[in-house]
Scaffold this motif. Sequence first.
Motif, short mmCIF file in Angstrom:
data_model
loop_
_atom_site.label_atom_id
_atom_site.label_comp_id
_atom_site.label_asym_id
_atom_site.label_seq_id
_atom_site.Cartn_x
_atom_site.Cartn_y
_atom_site.Cartn_z
N VAL A 495 0.82 -1.16 -0.01
CA VAL A 495 0.14 0.04 -0.02
C VAL A 495 0.79 1.26 -0.03
O VAL A 495 1.49 1.48 0.89
CB VAL A 495 -0.87 -0.09 1.28
N TRP A 496 1.12 1.93 -1.28
CA TRP A 496 2.08 3.04 -1.51
C TRP A 496 1.55 4.21 -0.69
O TRP A 496 2.41 5.13 -0.22
CB TRP A 496 2.67 3.06 -2.68
N SER A 497 0.44 4.41 -0.70
CA SER A 497 -0.31 5.81 -0.39
C SER A 497 -1.71 5.78 0.08
O SER A 497 -2.32 4.92 -0.29
CB SER A 497 -0.13 6.62 -1.88
N ILE A 498 -1.98 6.70 0.81
CA ILE A 498 -3.30 6.67 1.59
C ILE A 498 -3.68 8.15 1.67
O ILE A 498 -2.63 8.95 1.85
CB ILE A 498 -3.35 5.99 2.72
N ALA A 499 -4.93 8.45 1.17
CA ALA A 499 -5.26 10.06 1.37
C ALA A 499 -6.69 10.05 1.84
O ALA A 499 -7.44 9.24 1.63
CB ALA A 499 -5.30 10.77 0.07
N LEU A 500 -6.98 11.01 3.05
CA LEU A 500 -8.09 11.26 3.48
C LEU A 500 -9.03 11.96 2.73
O LEU A 500 -8.61 12.94 1.83
CB LEU A 500 -8.14 12.13 4.87
N THR A 509 -6.78 4.50 -0.96
CA THR A 509 -5.56 3.94 -1.19
C THR A 509 -5.05 3.50 -2.63
O THR A 509 -6.07 3.14 -3.10
CB THR A 509 -5.56 2.71 0.18
N GLY A 510 -3.83 3.51 -2.61
CA GLY A 510 -3.26 3.15 -3.99
C GLY A 510 -2.20 2.16 -3.63
O GLY A 510 -1.15 2.19 -2.89
N GLY A 511 -2.24 1.09 -4.49
CA GLY A 511 -1.22 -0.05 -4.17
C GLY A 511 -0.57 -0.62 -5.30
O GLY A 511 -0.59 -0.24 -6.38
N ALA A 512 0.42 -1.35 -5.20
CA ALA A 512 1.41 -1.98 -6.26
C ALA A 512 0.54 -3.01 -7.05
O ALA A 512 0.95 -3.66 -8.08
CB ALA A 512 2.57 -2.81 -5.35
N ASP A 513 -0.79 -3.51 -6.68
CA ASP A 513 -1.66 -4.26 -7.37
C ASP A 513 -2.47 -3.36 -8.55
O ASP A 513 -3.63 -3.85 -9.13
CB ASP A 513 -2.44 -5.09 -6.38
N LYS A 514 -2.05 -2.33 -9.02
CA LYS A 514 -2.64 -1.38 -9.94
C LYS A 514 -4.04 -0.96 -9.56
O LYS A 514 -4.63 -0.67 -10.57
CB LYS A 514 -2.48 -2.23 -11.27
N CYS A 515 -4.39 -0.78 -8.28
CA CYS A 515 -5.81 -0.64 -7.84
C CYS A 515 -5.62 0.56 -7.15
O CYS A 515 -4.88 0.71 -6.16
CB CYS A 515 -6.32 -1.73 -7.08
N VAL A 516 -6.89 1.56 -7.19
CA VAL A 516 -7.05 2.62 -6.02
C VAL A 516 -8.37 2.10 -5.68
O VAL A 516 -9.19 1.61 -6.32
CB VAL A 516 -7.24 3.91 -6.85
N LYS A 517 -8.28 1.92 -4.33
CA LYS A 517 -9.42 1.47 -3.60
C LYS A 517 -10.14 2.64 -2.76
O LYS A 517 -9.20 3.28 -2.13
CB LYS A 517 -9.30 0.39 -2.72
#
Length: 948
Positions: A495-500, A509-517
């Motif tokens: 999980v490279w990044s998180i933003a409120l 959240t943005g991750g190394a699995d090419k997803c933004v959740k």
Amino acid sequence: MGLTRQYLRYAPAALFGLVGSARGNPAFVTLRGERGRCVAVPACEHVFVWDARKGEKVLILKGSKHEVSCLRPSPDGLHLAVGYEDGSIRIFSLLSGEASVAFNGHKAAVTVLQYDQLGGRLVSGSKDTDVIVWDVINESGLYRLKGHKDAVTQVLFLKEKNLLVTSGKDTLVKWWDLDTQHCFKTLVGHRTEVWGMALVSEEKRLITGTADSELRVWDITYIQELEDPDEPESKKSKGSSPGAEKDNEEDETLELDESPEERLLKCSKAGSIMREGRDRVVTLATDRMGKILACHGTDAVLEVFSVLSEEEIKKKLDKKMKKAKKKAKKKSEEDEHKGNVELSLQEEIQRVTNIRASAKIKSFDMILSPKEELKIVLLLQNNIIELYTLNLSAQVPQAVRASRITIGGHRSDVRTLAFSSDNIAVLSGAAESVKIWNRSTLQCIRTMDCEYALCSLFVPGDRQVIVGTKTGKLQLYDLASGTLMETLNAHNGAVWSIALSPDQRGFVTGGADKCVKFWDFELVKDESSIQKRLSMKQVRILQLDEDVLCVRYSPNQKLLAVSLLDCTVKVFYTDTLKFFLSLYGHKLPVLCMDISYDGALIATGSADRNVKIWGLDFGDCHRSLFAHDDSVMYLQFVAKSHLFFTAGKDNKIKQWDADKFEHIQTLEGHHQEVWCLALSPNGDYVVSASHDKSLRLWERTREPLILEEEREMQREAEYEESVAKEEQPVVAGETQGETGLAGKKTIETIKAAERIMEAIELYREEMAKLKEHKAICKAAGKEVPFPANPILRAYGNITPSEYVLEVFKKVKSSELEESLLVLPFSYVPDLLRLFNEYIQLGAEIELLCRALLFLLKIHFGQITGNQMLVTVIENLKKTTISRVSEARDVLGFNMAGLQYLKREIEAKDEVMFFADATDRFEEKKRKRKKKEKMILAPCLAGDSVNTG
């Protein structure tokens, strides 16, 4: 607003999260009269003194800019010499915490420091291959010893003789005669770097540690002891050691090396002691008495050996003799055995125990109390100090861990930081734990175990925190109880990044699995209690073609910016997830970005070292700035402004103006890569984390920052650095051999020389004016008032020559020679005439003689060739000789007086006054305390007998 925009300066407020830096060495120091309780450790540019028993920081010795590389307490325990990465040395008083003396001589990091027995001289070794001997009392450099071809690893004074022994990475061990300042012997018996060295057995043995698992032991025989007239020649040339391994190839090299005319001492190999570690020796040292020898390699094991004293060796030999005689009687071969009983090296230097630390050891220090209790402090690689005690009088000595200092920091690099909404709490997350700090007290209030943390945020309300990890999990913690409430498998990769989200109802959240959740906060029923608890649920997902490195919402929540591994930033509409813009232009991936408070600008920081500022309405690039000398790791806007901060792998933090595209200021302090930073919501504080294990707090001051002045200061700093790098001038009359001047040219020595020149110029002008004035008075036939010079008036109406002496006295003792070295010769004749005048008056004899002799040495040719100066020199010779002998007589008289007083007092008390006063006082104190508190007895007796 006028033409120049006003900015406010951010200044360093604190360094925290650091227990001890692994660059230098720890040292036991005496504080409050107690030895073995407080430990000094390097902490980036500062030195922290910890109370090892309580785990509290009791003193900070503040450095300026460069990292601490080496520590050495003075023999009296009242001072601490600190060496720095830039080659400077400062001596701190442990009573006041202030630096009393500064020495500048080395061009590279100081690697080792050592005091002589009385603490009057300090010797330093450096990566620049030089060894310098300093006079601590006179605060000046004595001389520089050149001879090593690589970094110096150890320097040792010999107590009895005026000799110095040094070792280096060039495989050499050199012996120096300090009376003549030259190297009279070089040991070339090592095949690899000599990493450590120690003297034992009353300085009759030298032990060296190299890149293998052998500790080599050398016997030292001093020549005057050797030269026994009755001894036959054949015996003289033999090594003095029992059990010496003559068949060793190293010994052959040694024999070749040693010339037939031995000077001062003879050094022969006695054998080796095997370490258990297979790698190189990192630190090798003895306690102050030389009874205990310890060493460690690049692992977590400290090996402890005991060195037998002469008495102990004698006892052992007697026992062996008796055994041998008994055997001999049985076999009736007495004659054969009598002569051959000797101790092996392993019997004289015995292994006591191995101490296994909890992580790799970087360095250590130890002290032995009179009660045979050994205290060892270990500085570990992972920001921990461990203290062990070892009772040597026990049958089988076992090391006991007495304490460890860990709370003040993480074991690994901090990868994520976050501020609470009230600007008070700071979160830091590393590979093993999340810590919450109070920003104002810098105390760690919570430590919670976590997986490898990469990103984090405070949940609105500041009662919980969420951490995104390397394994793709989201961990939710409750701060009040310090417990992990929930773990969710969020991504199939980091999980490279998180933003409120700006509406504070959820986060992305943005991750190394090419997803933004997309996640929403929700309250769920808690099984264990009646109340509901906070949880998080996934509501949407945006699938992309590349790994997601960073995600950010626009303040109105209409847009979502996503940075991808293909070096672009894609902007989507939040409600429909439809594509809006692509920001294309970076050559390497965008590692960090942020959107301004008004949603007008987006700034992106990349691994290509550039920061680009874009308009968010059309995605046009306003400007590209070359921001750092390495990857830009983090970027954040200051609240309610278009100013932003960046953190780089080049150790720097920089502030920028996104409207004017200006670099405002650089926050320098970290010594290694800066991984992340966080700005407080009100913009008053910045906190940063680095590979140097430190967290730093920066505070916005009320001091306005003017860009022109900032640039000017930068240019000055660059000039000063270039001065330090210049080659040293060759001193006339000095051969380019083994010795040299101790100091080096710095901006301070140049300024001191300039002040002397200005003083002499003022003296010349005033003397010329005085001459004129006398002529005017003579012509007028009456006294005309002489206009006093404002500078002289400021000093209390002194004469011009007195003013020159005042300026001269203000030159730092450690900078005197270097300042005179850059002084042009045209000023020297005036100086010599003035010196003559001062010495006749008996003022500052020692200082003036030192300066005079140095000037004569460096300008010998010009002075002797100048007819005008012949009489000046003749006069100087007479006055100097008579004044120096007067000063010597006064010293002699004072010495005799002190000796007389000492004899009188000793006769009265019938005791050795100077030697035993402290011990007697301690004895009385101990008896009294023993009665009062049995509990305190071991601490007091153990630590304080030796303080005298």
